[in-house]
Design a protein around this motif. Structure first.
Motif, short mmCIF file in Angstrom:
data_model
loop_
_atom_site.label_atom_id
_atom_site.label_comp_id
_atom_site.label_asym_id
_atom_site.label_seq_id
_atom_site.Cartn_x
_atom_site.Cartn_y
_atom_site.Cartn_z
N TYR A 1 0.79 -1.37 0.04
CA TYR A 1 -0.01 -0.06 0.12
C TYR A 1 0.81 1.15 0.00
O TYR A 1 2.00 1.23 0.49
N LYS A 2 0.35 2.24 -0.60
CA LYS A 2 1.14 3.50 -0.69
C LYS A 2 0.09 4.73 -0.37
O LYS A 2 -0.89 4.38 -0.81
N ILE A 3 0.64 5.89 0.27
CA ILE A 3 -0.15 6.99 0.44
C ILE A 3 0.26 7.88 -0.65
O ILE A 3 1.16 8.07 -0.98
N GLU A 4 -0.94 8.29 -1.26
CA GLU A 4 -0.83 9.19 -2.37
C GLU A 4 -1.16 10.54 -1.64
O GLU A 4 -2.54 10.78 -1.42
N GLU A 5 -0.14 11.18 -1.40
CA GLU A 5 -0.50 12.74 -0.64
C GLU A 5 -1.32 13.39 -1.69
O GLU A 5 -2.25 14.19 -0.90
N CYS B 1 8.62 4.95 2.30
CA CYS B 1 7.92 4.40 3.22
C CYS B 1 6.75 3.66 2.44
O CYS B 1 6.24 4.24 1.46
N ARG B 2 6.20 2.44 3.18
CA ARG B 2 4.67 1.70 2.63
C ARG B 2 4.28 1.15 3.63
O ARG B 2 4.91 0.95 4.80
N TYR B 3 3.08 0.78 3.50
CA TYR B 3 2.28 -0.38 4.38
C TYR B 3 2.43 -1.41 3.57
O TYR B 3 2.25 -1.63 2.11
N ALA B 4 2.50 -2.67 4.16
CA ALA B 4 2.22 -3.90 3.56
C ALA B 4 1.58 -5.04 4.37
O ALA B 4 1.79 -4.78 5.72
N VAL B 5 0.95 -5.99 3.61
CA VAL B 5 0.56 -6.97 4.04
C VAL B 5 0.90 -8.17 3.54
O VAL B 5 1.07 -8.12 2.42
N TYR B 6 1.65 -9.35 4.35
CA TYR B 6 1.86 -10.58 3.78
C TYR B 6 1.24 -11.76 4.41
O TYR B 6 1.33 -11.87 5.79
N ASP B 7 0.71 -12.74 3.67
CA ASP B 7 0.40 -13.89 4.15
C ASP B 7 1.50 -14.99 4.33
O ASP B 7 1.88 -15.51 3.41
N PHE B 8 1.73 -15.16 5.68
CA PHE B 8 3.10 -16.19 5.79
C PHE B 8 2.77 -17.47 6.07
O PHE B 8 1.73 -17.50 7.14
N SER C 1 9.41 1.90 6.93
CA SER C 1 9.79 3.14 7.09
C SER C 1 11.20 3.28 7.07
O SER C 1 11.96 3.43 8.01
N PRO C 2 11.89 3.12 5.96
CA PRO C 2 13.40 3.15 5.88
C PRO C 2 13.96 4.47 6.21
O PRO C 2 13.34 5.34 6.24
N ASP C 3 15.23 4.22 7.01
CA ASP C 3 16.00 5.46 7.43
C ASP C 3 16.23 6.48 6.57
O ASP C 3 16.38 7.50 6.78
N THR C 4 16.32 6.07 5.50
CA THR C 4 16.68 6.78 4.05
C THR C 4 15.50 7.71 3.59
O THR C 4 15.55 8.58 2.67
N SER C 5 14.15 7.35 3.96
CA SER C 5 13.13 7.97 3.63
C SER C 5 12.87 9.32 4.00
O SER C 5 13.56 9.77 5.12
N LYS C 6 12.16 10.48 3.21
CA LYS C 6 12.08 11.83 3.67
C LYS C 6 11.35 11.86 5.19
O LYS C 6 10.24 10.94 5.35
N VAL C 7 11.48 12.87 5.99
CA VAL C 7 11.11 12.96 7.38
C VAL C 7 9.72 13.07 7.26
O VAL C 7 8.62 12.64 7.96
N ARG C 8 9.24 13.72 6.30
CA ARG C 8 7.74 14.42 5.98
C ARG C 8 6.96 13.19 5.80
O ARG C 8 6.08 12.65 6.28
N SER C 9 7.39 12.18 4.94
CA SER C 9 6.92 10.73 4.36
C SER C 9 6.75 9.89 5.66
O SER C 9 5.67 9.46 6.06
N LYS C 10 8.01 9.84 6.56
CA LYS C 10 7.95 9.15 7.53
C LYS C 10 6.80 9.45 8.78
O LYS C 10 6.19 8.48 9.29
#
Length: 139
Positions: free
Chosen positions: A32-36, A65-72, A91-100
């Motif tokens: 999933y992605k947030i479309e700002e 950043c992303r949200y994800a769902v995984y069927d394990f 939420s990777p450390d390298t992503s933008k602060v606003r995005s986080k």
């Protein structure tokens, strides 16, 4: 309905595809992605049932950043096949602060929209969500 904390709405498709994953096992994972600009969470990628964990992790951008769902799916110690549905807040450390900040403030409401999540993971780098983490949390 918009999220009071971040103003993000959840697209109907997000819940619909999750329901298909949960009840029909139509997908292995959903990203999933947030479309700002639209102020909503949307489905970015659907993983086919035969796709692997590596296919899933390759879909997560290294610096966004992303949200994800995984069927394990896994076998218990008694060799009984089971599955657990994981929600991953990527939420990777390298992503933008606003995005986080937007992803963090929208996460709880979005996660509540997906009824049937069994385990939640927060990950800032791939090692925090490798297969061993899934295996240890799924028991």
């Amino acid at each position: 309905m918009a999220n009071a904390a971040s103003g993000m709405a959840v697209h109907d498709d997000c819940k619909l595809k999750f329901l298909e994953l949960k009840t029909k096992r139509t997908y292995r994972y959903i990203v999933y992605k947030i479309e700002e600009k639209q102020k909503q969470v949307t489905v970015e990628k659907l993983g086919e049932p035969g796709q692997s964990y590596e296919d899933f992790t390759a879909c997560l951008p290294a610096d966004e950043c992303r949200y994800a769902v995984y069927d394990f799916e896994f076998l218990t110690e008694g060799n009984v096949p089971k599955s657990r549905i994981f929600f991953i807040a990527w939420s990777p450390d390298t992503s933008k602060v606003r995005s986080k900040m937007i992803y963090a403030s929208s996460k709880d409401k979005f996660r509540r929209e997906l009824d049937g999540i069994q385990i939640e993971l927060q990950a800032t780098d791939p090692s925090e969500m490798d297969l061993d983490v899934f295996k240890s949390r799924a028991k």
